[in-house]
Design a protein around this motif. Structure first.
Motif, PDB file in Angstrom:
ATOM      1  N   THR A 192      12.181   2.034   2.291  1.00 54.49           N
ATOM      2  CA  THR A 192      11.140   1.194   1.600  1.00 54.49           C
ATOM      3  C   THR A 192      10.552   0.434   2.691  1.00 54.49           C
ATOM      4  O   THR A 192      11.106  -0.431   3.684  1.00 54.49           O
ATOM      5  CB  THR A 192      11.466   0.560   0.313  1.00 54.49           C
ATOM      6  OG1 THR A 192      11.977   1.561  -0.365  1.00 54.49           O
ATOM      7  CG2 THR A 192      10.550  -0.183  -0.228  1.00 54.49           C
ATOM      8  N   MET A 193       9.206   0.314   2.849  1.00 51.03           N
ATOM      9  CA  MET A 193       8.324  -0.613   3.486  1.00 51.03           C
ATOM     10  C   MET A 193       7.420  -1.585   2.532  1.00 51.03           C
ATOM     11  O   MET A 193       6.586  -0.970   2.083  1.00 51.03           O
ATOM     12  CB  MET A 193       7.801  -0.247   4.650  1.00 51.03           C
ATOM     13  CG  MET A 193       6.864  -1.225   5.437  1.00 51.03           C
ATOM     14  SD  MET A 193       7.603  -2.834   5.800  1.00 51.03           S
ATOM     15  CE  MET A 193       8.515  -2.173   7.301  1.00 51.03           C
ATOM     16  N   LYS A 194       7.953  -2.523   2.204  1.00 52.33           N
ATOM     17  CA  LYS A 194       7.260  -3.230   1.050  1.00 52.33           C
ATOM     18  C   LYS A 194       6.065  -4.286   1.511  1.00 52.33           C
ATOM     19  O   LYS A 194       5.208  -4.553   0.852  1.00 52.33           O
ATOM     20  CB  LYS A 194       8.280  -4.143   0.228  1.00 52.33           C
ATOM     21  CG  LYS A 194       8.980  -5.244   0.835  1.00 52.33           C
ATOM     22  CD  LYS A 194       9.809  -6.105   0.059  1.00 52.33           C
ATOM     23  CE  LYS A 194      10.627  -7.180   0.596  1.00 52.33           C
ATOM     24  NZ  LYS A 194      11.506  -8.055  -0.228  1.00 52.33           N
ATOM     25  N   GLN A 195       6.189  -4.354   2.769  1.00 51.89           N
ATOM     26  CA  GLN A 195       5.056  -5.311   3.314  1.00 51.89           C
ATOM     27  C   GLN A 195       4.051  -4.445   4.015  1.00 51.89           C
ATOM     28  O   GLN A 195       4.227  -3.541   4.613  1.00 51.89           O
ATOM     29  CB  GLN A 195       5.684  -6.155   4.632  1.00 51.89           C
ATOM     30  CG  GLN A 195       6.588  -7.422   4.246  1.00 51.89           C
ATOM     31  CD  GLN A 195       7.903  -6.877   4.418  1.00 51.89           C
ATOM     32  OE1 GLN A 195       8.331  -5.755   4.467  1.00 51.89           O
ATOM     33  NE2 GLN A 195       8.967  -7.897   4.483  1.00 51.89           N
ATOM     34  N   PRO A 196       2.863  -4.436   3.779  1.00 49.00           N
ATOM     35  CA  PRO A 196       1.779  -3.841   4.424  1.00 49.00           C
ATOM     36  C   PRO A 196       1.649  -3.666   5.889  1.00 49.00           C
ATOM     37  O   PRO A 196       1.568  -4.775   6.353  1.00 49.00           O
ATOM     38  CB  PRO A 196       0.242  -4.219   3.443  1.00 49.00           C
ATOM     39  CG  PRO A 196       0.775  -5.631   3.400  1.00 49.00           C
ATOM     40  CD  PRO A 196       2.091  -5.926   2.987  1.00 49.00           C
ATOM     41  N   THR A 223       1.606  -0.008   2.215  1.00 47.87           N
ATOM     42  CA  THR A 223       2.962  -0.169   1.976  1.00 47.87           C
ATOM     43  C   THR A 223       3.335   1.285   1.964  1.00 47.87           C
ATOM     44  O   THR A 223       2.644   2.272   1.703  1.00 47.87           O
ATOM     45  CB  THR A 223       3.497  -0.769   0.797  1.00 47.87           C
ATOM     46  OG1 THR A 223       2.545  -0.268  -0.451  1.00 47.87           O
ATOM     47  CG2 THR A 223       3.047  -2.154   0.877  1.00 47.87           C
ATOM     48  N   TYR A 224       4.857   1.607   2.112  1.00 44.54           N
ATOM     49  CA  TYR A 224       5.182   3.006   2.138  1.00 44.54           C
ATOM     50  C   TYR A 224       6.641   3.037   1.417  1.00 44.54           C
ATOM     51  O   TYR A 224       7.458   2.191   1.685  1.00 44.54           O
ATOM     52  CB  TYR A 224       5.109   3.608   3.287  1.00 44.54           C
ATOM     53  CG  TYR A 224       5.833   3.570   4.403  1.00 44.54           C
ATOM     54  CD1 TYR A 224       7.097   4.347   4.604  1.00 44.54           C
ATOM     55  CD2 TYR A 224       5.703   2.593   5.278  1.00 44.54           C
ATOM     56  CE1 TYR A 224       7.949   4.063   5.514  1.00 44.54           C
ATOM     57  CE2 TYR A 224       6.676   2.421   6.563  1.00 44.54           C
ATOM     58  CZ  TYR A 224       7.549   3.271   6.598  1.00 44.54           C
ATOM     59  OH  TYR A 224       8.617   3.053   7.816  1.00 44.54           O
ATOM     60  N   HIS A 242      -0.945   2.598  -0.589  1.00 41.39           N
ATOM     61  CA  HIS A 242       0.528   3.236  -0.652  1.00 41.39           C
ATOM     62  C   HIS A 242       0.713   4.538  -0.334  1.00 41.39           C
ATOM     63  O   HIS A 242      -0.034   5.411  -0.674  1.00 41.39           O
ATOM     64  CB  HIS A 242       1.021   2.516  -2.009  1.00 41.39           C
ATOM     65  CG  HIS A 242       2.445   2.925  -2.022  1.00 41.39           C
ATOM     66  ND1 HIS A 242       3.314   2.061  -1.278  1.00 41.39           N
ATOM     67  CD2 HIS A 242       3.308   3.892  -2.681  1.00 41.39           C
ATOM     68  CE1 HIS A 242       4.698   2.452  -1.732  1.00 41.39           C
ATOM     69  NE2 HIS A 242       4.497   3.585  -2.303  1.00 41.39           N
ATOM     70  N   ALA A 290      11.463   0.463   8.430  1.00 43.51           N
ATOM     71  CA  ALA A 290      11.487   0.249   7.081  1.00 43.51           C
ATOM     72  C   ALA A 290      12.783  -0.360   6.875  1.00 43.51           C
ATOM     73  O   ALA A 290      13.511  -0.634   7.692  1.00 43.51           O
ATOM     74  CB  ALA A 290      11.137   1.415   6.294  1.00 43.51           C
TER      75      ALA A 290
END
Length: 617
Positions: free
Chosen positions: A207-211, A175-176, A47, A192
C-alpha cells in the motif's frame, strides 16, 4: 416606474456578469507535457490497483493494472505504454475498445481507451516483453550471493510506462495498492509499505497511501533480508551484504533527525534502503519509503554515505514537492544537493560539507565545458523538445541548481533562507511545481519582503554560471593540492602527510593531477597508495580515469579497469571511463571491453554508452 427600471437594469447586469463569469476560461490543472501522451485535463488516473505475477522463467511480468479515474466528461482516456503486450481493456468492468498509437523510440505508444462520460474505473490486462526497458532480470551469477535470480525496476525518467501502462508524467500523482506474486524462495519489495520477512507462498501485498509520481513506482525481487537501524529506518540486502550495509548506513536515523530539524517532519513514515546488485544504473534512486542503492557506496568507512543523505533529502525535494515536467528537473535535484550538503554539515561538520560541494563544483565546470557546443543545455530551465528527458539529468541540474540556492542563502542569510525553504516544502507538499511557479513563490515569500534584488532570471534562463556565485572554500582541499605539488616536485611520496584523509580528499588529490604528470609519477603514487586496487569505488573510478588519460599501464591497471567496467553498472562511473577512452582516441579498446560488459548493464546505462561509442548490436 424608475424603481422598476432600476431593478430590471440590476437584474440584467447581474445575469450579464454571471454569464461573463461562465464564459471565462478555467485554468487547466495540468501543464503541457512533452514526454507523455496523457491528456490529464480531460481524464486522469488517481489510484492504481496492481495485480501482477513475476515470472523469472519467461522473464515477464503478467497481470492487470486497474485504475480509478477522474473523468471530466471525456469519451477516452490516454495512457503511456512502451514495449507492452496489451491483452484487453475494461471500463467499469466491461470490455471496451482500445488502440495503440504509432511507436516513438523515446515515448513509446499512446494507449487510447474508449470510455463514457461517467466511467469511473479502467483496467488493463497486459504483459511486459523482452524489450521492456525498466526491468533488469539478473541471473544468480550477477548477484552478491550467486544463488538466486534478481529483478529490479528503474522508472525515472519515463520508463515506468515500459512495465506498467500508465499516465507517465511527473505532475500526475497517484496512490496505489499492489499484489505481487513471486517464487516462494524470494521476497518482493516496493516503493510502499513493505514486508520485513518472506511469506510462505510468495504473495506480497503493498500500500502506498500518499500520492506519488509514476516515475517513483518501483519493485525489487530477490533473496532479501531486512535489518532495522531504528524503528523507522533499516536496510534490505542479500545475506552476504546485509551486515556490511547495516554497518555502513548506521547513521540513517541521525540523518532523518537532522533533515527534520532543518525542514520539517518526514511525511513518509518509513525510510529504508535496499542494496541492489552492482548493475543498478544509479548511485541511488529515491523511491518513496525505499531508496534503491548501488553497492558501490559501501566503502567500509561511511565515506560515501552522502548518497544516502541525498536520497533522504529527496523525500522533501522531489517526492514531496515534485518537478511538474522534466524541463523543471533542476527543482528536484538542485534542491536535493543543497539539502544533502546541509544534512552532511549538520552531522559531520562544515569541512566535509564544503568538500562535497567543491567536488560538485568541479563536476559542474566539466559539464559546462562539455556543452560548449550546446550552451542552451546549461540553463536550469530546459527545453527538452525532441529530446529524451535523460539528457537533462546531469551536473547542470544538480550542481548549478545547488550553487544557485547556496548563493541565494548567502545573499539573504541562512535563517531567512531556511524559513523560506521550510515554508516552500510545507505549502507545496504532495504537489508539483513548475520553474515559473517556484520563481513566483521565491519573489513573493523571500525576495520582495526582504527588498532583495537578485538575478534569478540569469541563473534560471541563461546559459553558463553567473559571476555572483557563492565561493566555496576548503582548507583540506588546499592542503591536498599543496601536497600533490610537493610530491611531484620532490619526486618522492611521504605517506605520513596523507594519514587519515577522507575519500573526498583523495578524490580531489587524484582529479587535480596536472596535464604534465608523468607515468613515473603515477607509478610512484600507485606504489605508495595502491590506487589501482582501491576498494573504494569512487577513488578507483577517478584513478582509472587518470590512468586512461595518461597512458599508465602499471600494476595490472588495464585488467582492473576492465573488471570494474564489467562488474559495475553505475552509469556515472561507467560513462566517465568510456568517455575517457573516447577522449583519448581509444575507442577500439573501449568497444572491446564494452562488448563484454554491456550484458551486465541496465538499459539506462547501455543506452548512454551505445550512443557515446556508436555501438550497434
Amino acid at each position: 416606474m424608475k424603481t422598476r427600471t432600476l431593478l430590471y437594469a440590476l437584474l440584467v447586469l447581474t445575469f450579464s456578469c454571471n454569464d461573463d463569469k461562465k464564459a471565462e476560461p478555467t485554468t487547466p490543472k495540468y501543464v503541457e507535457e512533452l514526454h507523455s501522451y496523457a491528456k490529464p485535463n480531460a481524464s486522469v488516473i488517481k489510484h492504481l490497483d496492481l495485480n501482477i505475477d513475476v515470472d523469472f522463467d519467461k522473464q515477464i511480468i503478467d497481470g492487470v493494472a486497474s485504475y480509478t479515474i477522474e473523468n471530466n466528461n471525456a469519451t477516452e482516456i490516454v495512457l503511456d505504454a512502451k514495449f507492452l503486450n496489451i491483452a484487453s481493456v475494461e471500463a467499469d468492468g466491461q470490455n471496451t475498445e482500445f488502440e495503440l498509437g504509432a511507436f516513438d523510440e523515446q515515448l513509446g505508444q499512446a494507449l487510447t481507451i474508449k470510455i463514457s462520460e461517467d466511467t469511473k474505473t479502467v483496467a488493463v490486462h497486459y504483459q511486459t516483453t523482452s524489450k521492456t526497458e525498466a526491468l533488469q532480470w539478473l541471473n544468480p551469477q550477477q548477484t552478491a550471493d550467486k544463488t538466486h535470480p534478481f529483478l529490479f525496476t528503474q522508472g525515472q525518467a519515463i520508463l515506468t510506462r515500459s512495465w506498467i501502462p500508465i499516465q507517465d508524467s511527473p505532475q500526475i500523482r497517484i496512490t496505489y495498492n499492489a499484489t505481487v506474486k513471486v517464487p516462494s524462495e524470494l521476497m518482493a519489495v516496493m516503493s510502499a509499505q513493505n514486508p520485513k520477512q518472506k511469506t510462505a507462498d510468495g504473495v506480497y501485498k503493498f500500500t502506498m497511501k500518499q500520492p506519488i509520481s509514476p516515475y517513483l513506482m518501483a519493485l525489487a525481487v530477490g533473496d532479501l533480508e531486512y535489518k532495522a537501524v531504528s524503528q523507522r529506518t533499516g536496510v534490505y540486502a542479500e545475506k552476504s551484504m546485509i551486515d556490511k550495509a547495516h554497518s555502513e548506513f548506521s547513521d540513517m536515523e541521525k540523518m532523518v533527525v537532522a533533515a527534520e530539524n532543518l525542514y520539517g517532519a518526514y511525511d513518509w513514515e518509513q525510510f529504508d534502503v535496499i542494496v541492489l546488485p552492482p548493475s543498478f544504473p544509479f548511485g541511488g534512486m529515491e523511491n518513496p519509503r525505499l531508496t534503491f542503492a548501488t553497492p558501490t557506496v559501501i566503502a567500509g568507512d561511511k565515506s560515501l554515505t552522502s548518497l544516502i543523505a541525498h536520497e533522504l533529502a529527496h523525500s522533501w525535494s522531489g517526492n514531496l514537492v515534485t518537478n511538474a515536467t522534466w524541463n523543471d528537473f533542476w527543482l528536484n535535484e538542485g534542491f536535493t544537493v543543497y539539502f544533502e550538503v546541509r544534512i552532511m554539515e549538520a552531522l559531520y561538520g562544515k569541512d566535509r560539507a564544503n568538500m562535497i560541494a567543491l567536488i560538485g563544483r568541479q563536476d559542474l565546470e566539466e559539464e559546462v565545458e562539455g556543452f560548449k557546443d550546446e550552451p542552451e543545455m546549461t540553463k536550469l530551465k530546459l527545453d527538452l523538445s525532441d529530446k529524451n528527458p535523460d539528457d537533462g539529468m546531469n551536473s547542470i541540474a544538480y550542481d548549478k541548481g545547488y550553487l544557485f540556492l547556496r548563493t541565494l542563502e548567502e545573499t539573504v542569510g541562512r535563517e531567512k533562507f531556511d524559513a523560506f525553504l521550510k515554508g516552500y516544502f510545507k505549502t507545496n507538499a504532495f504537489s508539483t511545481v513548475t520553474t515559473e511557479g517556484f520563481i513566483d513563490y521565491l519573489n513573493t515569500n523571500l525576495l520582495e519582503p526582504n527588498s532583495i534584488d537578485f538575478n534569478v532570471n540569469e541563473w534560471v534562463y541563461e546559459s553558463g554560471v553567473p559571476e555572483n556565485q557563492a565561493k566555496i572554500v576548503s582548507d583540506k582541499f588546499n592542503n591536498a593540492e599543496r601536497i600533490l605539488n610537493e610530491f611531484i616536485a620532490n619526486k618522492a611520496v611521504d605517506v605520513s602527510k596523507t594519514k587519515d584523509w577522507t575519500t573526498q580528499e583523495w578524490v580531489y588529490f587524484i582529479r587535480n593531477f596536472p596535464e604534465t604528470i608523468t607515468t613515473e609519477d603515477l607509478e610512484r603514487f600507485d606504489k605508495a597508495f595502491n590506487f589501482t586496487n582501491s576498494s573504494n569505488s569512487h577513488i578507483a573510478m577517478v584513478w582509472y580515469e587518470q590512468a586512461i588519460n595518461h597512458d599508465y599501464h602499471g600494476n595490472n591497471v588495464d585488467q582492473n579497469i576492465e573488471d570494474f567496467l564489467i562488474r559495475v553498472g553505475r552509469r556515472w562511473y561507467v560513462s566517465t571511463l568510456f568517455k575517457a577512452y573516447k577522449r583519448n582516441d581509444k575507442v577500439d579498446e573501449a568497444l572491446a571491453i564494452y562488448k563484454k560488459s554491456r550484458p551486465n548493464y541496465h538499459s539506462v546505462t547501455a543506452n548512454t554508452i551505445d550512443e557515446m561509442l556508436g555501438y550497434n548490436e
